[in-house]
Design a protein around this motif. Structure first.
Motif, PDB file in Angstrom:
ATOM      1  N   ARG B 132       5.167  -0.717   5.151  1.00  0.00           N
ATOM      2  CA  ARG B 132       3.897  -1.432   5.187  1.00  0.00           C
ATOM      3  C   ARG B 132       2.815  -0.467   5.611  1.00  0.00           C
ATOM      4  O   ARG B 132       2.951   0.215   6.628  1.00  0.00           O
ATOM      5  N   ILE B 133       1.741  -0.437   4.827  1.00  0.00           N
ATOM      6  CA  ILE B 133       0.632   0.454   5.163  1.00  0.00           C
ATOM      7  C   ILE B 133      -0.633  -0.397   5.269  1.00  0.00           C
ATOM      8  O   ILE B 133      -0.942  -1.159   4.353  1.00  0.00           O
ATOM      9  N   GLU B 134      -1.312  -0.275   6.385  1.00  0.00           N
ATOM     10  CA  GLU B 134      -2.599  -0.969   6.537  1.00  0.00           C
ATOM     11  C   GLU B 134      -3.689   0.045   6.269  1.00  0.00           C
ATOM     12  O   GLU B 134      -3.844   1.021   7.000  1.00  0.00           O
ATOM     13  N   LEU B 135      -4.461  -0.209   5.206  1.00  0.00           N
ATOM     14  CA  LEU B 135      -5.526   0.711   4.828  1.00  0.00           C
ATOM     15  C   LEU B 135      -6.881   0.104   5.174  1.00  0.00           C
ATOM     16  O   LEU B 135      -7.105  -1.093   4.954  1.00  0.00           O
ATOM     17  N   ALA B 136      -7.754   0.913   5.706  1.00  0.00           N
ATOM     18  CA  ALA B 136      -9.091   0.422   6.028  1.00  0.00           C
ATOM     19  C   ALA B 136      -9.858   0.148   4.743  1.00  0.00           C
ATOM     20  O   ALA B 136      -9.901   0.996   3.840  1.00  0.00           O
ATOM     21  N   ALA B 137     -10.423  -1.052   4.631  1.00  0.00           N
ATOM     22  CA  ALA B 137     -11.215  -1.414   3.453  1.00  0.00           C
ATOM     23  C   ALA B 137     -12.457  -2.172   3.925  1.00  0.00           C
ATOM     24  O   ALA B 137     -12.558  -3.391   3.758  1.00  0.00           O
ATOM     25  N   PRO B 138     -13.428  -1.455   4.527  1.00  0.00           N
ATOM     26  CA  PRO B 138     -14.599  -2.142   5.102  1.00  0.00           C
ATOM     27  C   PRO B 138     -15.415  -2.915   4.062  1.00  0.00           C
ATOM     28  O   PRO B 138     -16.029  -3.929   4.382  1.00  0.00           O
ATOM     29  N   LYS B 139     -15.396  -2.439   2.799  1.00  0.00           N
ATOM     30  CA  LYS B 139     -16.169  -3.153   1.764  1.00  0.00           C
ATOM     31  C   LYS B 139     -15.276  -4.024   0.889  1.00  0.00           C
ATOM     32  O   LYS B 139     -15.677  -4.420  -0.211  1.00  0.00           O
ATOM     33  N   GLY B 140     -14.083  -4.291   1.347  1.00  0.00           N
ATOM     34  CA  GLY B 140     -13.160  -5.118   0.556  1.00  0.00           C
ATOM     35  C   GLY B 140     -12.547  -4.334  -0.589  1.00  0.00           C
ATOM     36  O   GLY B 140     -12.717  -3.108  -0.690  1.00  0.00           O
ATOM     37  N   LEU B 141     -11.886  -5.072  -1.474  1.00  0.00           N
ATOM     38  CA  LEU B 141     -11.172  -4.413  -2.578  1.00  0.00           C
ATOM     39  C   LEU B 141     -12.115  -4.260  -3.783  1.00  0.00           C
ATOM     40  O   LEU B 141     -11.919  -4.861  -4.833  1.00  0.00           O
ATOM     41  N   ASN B 142     -13.150  -3.465  -3.626  1.00  0.00           N
ATOM     42  CA  ASN B 142     -14.095  -3.257  -4.750  1.00  0.00           C
ATOM     43  C   ASN B 142     -13.474  -2.296  -5.779  1.00  0.00           C
ATOM     44  O   ASN B 142     -12.456  -1.658  -5.495  1.00  0.00           O
ATOM     45  N   PRO B 143     -14.098  -2.185  -6.982  1.00  0.00           N
ATOM     46  CA  PRO B 143     -13.476  -1.380  -8.050  1.00  0.00           C
ATOM     47  C   PRO B 143     -13.182   0.069  -7.640  1.00  0.00           C
ATOM     48  O   PRO B 143     -12.128   0.607  -7.996  1.00  0.00           O
ATOM     49  N   GLU B 144     -14.078   0.697  -6.874  1.00  0.00           N
ATOM     50  CA  GLU B 144     -13.851   2.099  -6.472  1.00  0.00           C
ATOM     51  C   GLU B 144     -12.631   2.207  -5.556  1.00  0.00           C
ATOM     52  O   GLU B 144     -11.789   3.083  -5.716  1.00  0.00           O
ATOM     53  N   ASP B 171     -11.150  -6.630   6.844  1.00  0.00           N
ATOM     54  CA  ASP B 171     -11.691  -5.277   6.679  1.00  0.00           C
ATOM     55  C   ASP B 171     -10.590  -4.278   6.338  1.00  0.00           C
ATOM     56  O   ASP B 171     -10.728  -3.090   6.542  1.00  0.00           O
ATOM     57  N   ARG B 172      -9.468  -4.826   5.867  1.00  0.00           N
ATOM     58  CA  ARG B 172      -8.332  -3.952   5.573  1.00  0.00           C
ATOM     59  C   ARG B 172      -7.456  -4.557   4.478  1.00  0.00           C
ATOM     60  O   ARG B 172      -7.558  -5.753   4.193  1.00  0.00           O
ATOM     61  N   ILE B 173      -6.617  -3.738   3.877  1.00  0.00           N
ATOM     62  CA  ILE B 173      -5.614  -4.282   2.956  1.00  0.00           C
ATOM     63  C   ILE B 173      -4.234  -3.826   3.430  1.00  0.00           C
ATOM     64  O   ILE B 173      -4.099  -2.755   4.023  1.00  0.00           O
ATOM     65  N   MET B 174      -3.282  -4.682   3.198  1.00  0.00           N
ATOM     66  CA  MET B 174      -1.909  -4.355   3.582  1.00  0.00           C
ATOM     67  C   MET B 174      -1.120  -4.073   2.302  1.00  0.00           C
ATOM     68  O   MET B 174      -0.988  -4.930   1.443  1.00  0.00           O
ATOM     69  N   LEU B 175      -0.647  -2.864   2.185  1.00  0.00           N
ATOM     70  CA  LEU B 175       0.100  -2.438   1.003  1.00  0.00           C
ATOM     71  C   LEU B 175       1.581  -2.383   1.378  1.00  0.00           C
ATOM     72  O   LEU B 175       1.933  -1.771   2.388  1.00  0.00           O
ATOM     73  N   GLU B 176       2.400  -3.071   0.597  1.00  0.00           N
ATOM     74  CA  GLU B 176       3.844  -3.005   0.880  1.00  0.00           C
ATOM     75  C   GLU B 176       4.522  -2.254  -0.254  1.00  0.00           C
ATOM     76  O   GLU B 176       4.309  -2.566  -1.419  1.00  0.00           O
ATOM     77  N   LEU B 177       5.325  -1.275   0.108  1.00  0.00           N
ATOM     78  CA  LEU B 177       6.004  -0.441  -0.884  1.00  0.00           C
ATOM     79  C   LEU B 177       7.508  -0.497  -0.667  1.00  0.00           C
ATOM     80  O   LEU B 177       7.963  -0.660   0.467  1.00  0.00           O
ATOM     81  N   LYS B 178       8.225  -0.363  -1.771  1.00  0.00           N
ATOM     82  CA  LYS B 178       9.674  -0.499  -1.688  1.00  0.00           C
ATOM     83  C   LYS B 178      10.369   0.714  -2.293  1.00  0.00           C
ATOM     84  O   LYS B 178       9.962   1.188  -3.353  1.00  0.00           O
ATOM     85  N   SER B 179      11.397   1.177  -1.627  1.00  0.00           N
ATOM     86  CA  SER B 179      12.178   2.294  -2.166  1.00  0.00           C
ATOM     87  C   SER B 179      13.464   1.725  -2.764  1.00  0.00           C
ATOM     88  O   SER B 179      13.934   0.673  -2.334  1.00  0.00           O
ATOM     89  N   ASP B 180      14.037   2.432  -3.747  1.00  0.00           N
ATOM     90  CA  ASP B 180      15.305   1.936  -4.288  1.00  0.00           C
ATOM     91  C   ASP B 180      16.494   2.586  -3.584  1.00  0.00           C
ATOM     92  O   ASP B 180      17.604   2.594  -4.096  1.00  0.00           O
ATOM     93  N   LYS B 181      16.261   3.123  -2.403  1.00  0.00           N
ATOM     94  CA  LYS B 181      17.364   3.706  -1.630  1.00  0.00           C
ATOM     95  C   LYS B 181      18.353   2.608  -1.225  1.00  0.00           C
ATOM     96  O   LYS B 181      17.991   1.430  -1.164  1.00  0.00           O
ATOM     97  N   ARG B 182      19.584   3.024  -0.937  1.00  0.00           N
ATOM     98  CA  ARG B 182      20.577   2.063  -0.477  1.00  0.00           C
ATOM     99  C   ARG B 182      20.223   1.623   0.939  1.00  0.00           C
ATOM    100  O   ARG B 182      19.838   2.449   1.772  1.00  0.00           O
TER     101      ARG B 182
END
Lengths: 76, 217
Positions: B132-144, B171-182
């Motif tokens: 889980r990664i919390e990324l700062a996004a003060p202007k929200g999820l705009n196109p840039e 003011d942030r987005i939470m990105l969840e990433l998954k690995s295919d590791k065992r």
């Protein structure tokens, strides 16, 4: 001084053994009396092998299907 | 007034203990498929057993050791699938320290190099195969910012982390990433998944397949 069980403890031990044996007898009767699918009746060797596993009928068939798949893959 | 187990006469407690001892004895009960025959009709059991019967008719008793072995291997596979399902959510996972630390390092490193240090990470945490990664996004999820996040996710994908989920906060987005590791399991789960007899089961299946190949020739 050696420990000697009291009468109450001996009676409790007797009840423990009686409880164990009673449920074991019930279970043995259930194993013998529970029906076997008619399709297994002419296959005593297979049904004997099946009685060694506590799984469902579907799990048996899945194993057979998987083995058949493996055989097909091995032939390729 | 408190209830105490002492209120049950000792003899009944001993009787119940005897019954429990038997029931907990793992080898002592009628197999499930036999109970199943009680509540299923003949037609239903015949349908459930059809693949097994056709297999047995085709290969006979010589296939029984391989069939037993395959059944055990299937049980292991079912166990692993249930463990995978139990670890499907981030909150349910334990931490695989080695992988998690290395991946958290990679996440931080990649964030610095993508988009000329424009990404700010508030927090990142990896567990068993999810991060889980919390990324700062003060202007929200705009196109840039979306383009930047996509570029970041694409770079992480090259490092074996697939995009799994994205949640937008204030003011942030939470990105969840998954690995295919065992997945890494606890000591008892690992022991259950790799019993000593596993190699023998694999060998039995292989031996039967070898016999089949030989018969074909």
């Amino acid at each position: 001084m050696a420990w000697h069980p009291t009468t109450q403890q001996k009676v409790a031990a007797g009840y423990f053994v009686a409880g164990f044996c009673a449920i074991a007898l019930f279970d043995a009767a259930a194993t013998l009396l529970l029906p076997k699918p008619a399709v297994l009746a002419p296959q005593p060797v297979l049904s004997k092998a099946m009685s060694q596993h506590d799984v469902t009928l579907e799990q048996w068939s899945n194993a057979a299907e998987r083995l058949e798949e493996k055989r097909k893959l091995a032939r390729l | 007034m408190y209830w105490s187990i002492e209120q049950i006469p000792l003899r009944y407690r001993a009787l119940a203990a005897g019954v429990c001892a038997y029931l907990l004895w793992p080898f002592a009960h009628a197999p499930q498929w036999q109970w199943q025959a009680l509540w299923q009709s003949e037609a239903e059991t015949a349908a459930a057993l059809a693949p097994l019967m056709s297999f047995y008719t085709k290969y006979g008793e010589s296939a029984l050791p391989a069939l037993n072995a395959q059944l055990e291997l299937n049980k292991l596979r079912d166990l692993e699938l249930s463990l995978i399902a139990a670890n499907a959510d981030f909150a349910d996972q334990d931490r695989d320290d080695t992988w998690a630390e290395a991946t958290e390092f990679m996440i931080a490193h990649v964030a610095q190099n993508v988009g000329a240090n424009e990404l700010r990470i508030y927090d990142s945490e990896c567990r068993n195969n999810l991060c889980r990664i919390e990324l700062a996004a003060p202007k929200g999820l705009n196109p840039e910012f979306r383009a930047l996040v996509l570029k970041y996710a694409a770079t992480l994908k090259a490092g074996d982390l697939e995009f799994h989920d994205l949640k937008e906060g204030k003011d942030r987005i939470m990105l969840e990433l998954k690995s295919d590791k065992r997945l890494q399991y606890g000591y008892f789960e690992e022991r259950a998944l790799k019993p000593a007899a596993r190699e023998q089961w694999l060998a039995e299946v292989k031996a039967w397949l070898g016999t089949q190949q030989h018969n074909k020739k």
